[in-house]
Design a protein around this motif. Sequence first.
Motif, short mmCIF file in Angstrom:
data_model
loop_
_atom_site.label_atom_id
_atom_site.label_comp_id
_atom_site.label_asym_id
_atom_site.label_seq_id
_atom_site.Cartn_x
_atom_site.Cartn_y
_atom_site.Cartn_z
N PHE A 220 0.85 -1.19 0.00
CA PHE A 220 0.00 0.00 0.00
C PHE A 220 0.88 1.24 0.00
N GLU A 221 0.61 2.20 -0.89
CA GLU A 221 1.27 3.49 -0.80
C GLU A 221 0.73 4.23 0.42
N PRO A 222 1.46 5.23 0.93
CA PRO A 222 0.97 5.97 2.10
C PRO A 222 -0.47 6.46 1.88
N GLY A 223 -1.29 6.26 2.92
CA GLY A 223 -2.69 6.69 2.87
C GLY A 223 -3.63 5.73 2.19
N CYS A 224 -3.11 4.69 1.54
CA CYS A 224 -3.96 3.73 0.83
C CYS A 224 -4.58 2.76 1.82
N ARG A 225 -5.85 2.46 1.59
CA ARG A 225 -6.55 1.46 2.41
C ARG A 225 -7.61 0.79 1.57
N ASN A 226 -7.95 -0.45 1.96
CA ASN A 226 -9.03 -1.11 1.24
C ASN A 226 -10.37 -0.75 1.89
N ASN A 227 -11.43 -1.00 1.16
CA ASN A 227 -12.78 -0.76 1.68
C ASN A 227 -13.07 -1.74 2.81
N TRP A 228 -14.08 -1.42 3.59
CA TRP A 228 -14.62 -2.39 4.52
C TRP A 228 -15.00 -3.62 3.70
N HIS A 229 -14.76 -4.80 4.23
CA HIS A 229 -15.10 -6.02 3.50
C HIS A 229 -15.27 -7.18 4.46
N ILE A 230 -15.89 -8.24 3.94
CA ILE A 230 -16.20 -9.43 4.74
C ILE A 230 -15.80 -10.66 3.92
N HIS A 231 -15.09 -11.58 4.56
CA HIS A 231 -14.78 -12.88 3.95
C HIS A 231 -15.80 -13.87 4.51
N HIS A 232 -16.82 -14.13 3.74
CA HIS A 232 -17.89 -15.03 4.18
C HIS A 232 -17.44 -16.48 4.04
N ALA A 233 -17.94 -17.34 4.94
CA ALA A 233 -17.69 -18.78 4.84
C ALA A 233 -18.67 -19.51 5.76
N ASP A 234 -19.08 -20.69 5.31
CA ASP A 234 -19.89 -21.56 6.17
C ASP A 234 -19.01 -22.27 7.20
N VAL B 22 -15.31 -23.33 3.29
CA VAL B 22 -16.45 -23.99 2.66
C VAL B 22 -17.42 -22.88 2.28
N ASN B 23 -17.78 -22.82 1.01
CA ASN B 23 -18.67 -21.77 0.48
C ASN B 23 -18.13 -20.38 0.79
N GLY B 24 -16.84 -20.17 0.53
CA GLY B 24 -16.21 -18.88 0.78
C GLY B 24 -16.51 -17.87 -0.32
N SER B 25 -16.69 -16.63 0.08
CA SER B 25 -16.87 -15.53 -0.87
C SER B 25 -16.49 -14.23 -0.18
N ASN B 26 -16.16 -13.22 -0.98
CA ASN B 26 -15.83 -11.91 -0.44
C ASN B 26 -16.96 -10.94 -0.75
N GLU B 27 -17.27 -10.10 0.22
CA GLU B 27 -18.23 -9.01 0.03
C GLU B 27 -17.51 -7.71 0.28
N TRP B 28 -17.42 -6.87 -0.77
CA TRP B 28 -16.81 -5.55 -0.64
C TRP B 28 -17.89 -4.56 -0.26
N CYS B 29 -17.60 -3.74 0.73
CA CYS B 29 -18.57 -2.78 1.26
C CYS B 29 -18.07 -1.35 1.00
N GLU B 30 -18.53 -0.42 1.81
CA GLU B 30 -18.22 1.00 1.61
C GLU B 30 -16.76 1.30 1.92
N PRO B 31 -16.23 2.38 1.30
CA PRO B 31 -14.87 2.81 1.63
C PRO B 31 -14.78 3.31 3.07
N VAL B 32 -13.58 3.24 3.63
CA VAL B 32 -13.30 3.91 4.89
C VAL B 32 -13.25 5.40 4.57
N SER B 33 -14.09 6.18 5.22
CA SER B 33 -14.19 7.60 4.88
C SER B 33 -12.91 8.34 5.24
#
Length: 134
Positions: A42-56, A116-127
Amino acid sequence: MDNELNDVFPRGGKNPYSQYFVGQSYLNMLSTEQVGVGNVTFEPGCRNNWHIHHADEGGGQILLVTGGRGWYQEWGKPARALEQGDVVNIPANVKHWHGAGADSWFCHLVVEVPAVNGSNEWCEPVSDEEYAAL
């Protein structure tokens, strides 16, 4: 501003998931067999959005910080400062984000925990307001 980062692993190209990041990041997939392992820079100040790694069952991620300074935060909890040598275990189904400090490059390996049944959900950016308050 700390713009020097001695990468442990090759930095890789611009992150193909850039639409889910504020700022510029880079991705080098070190392993796509058995367990996915990526080197994320990550360059300075870079961040990923809120996110969730779903799995059963199983799932989530492990972050292994290899350089710079950054942040990790779970939804509803205070942010945690990160530096080289830190390890973050992110359980499945937990909303979170991670990224660089405002004045430092940041690099971590991300280990994808088999799911098992993994998926990613990308949510809103960190403001900008949330980030500036760190």
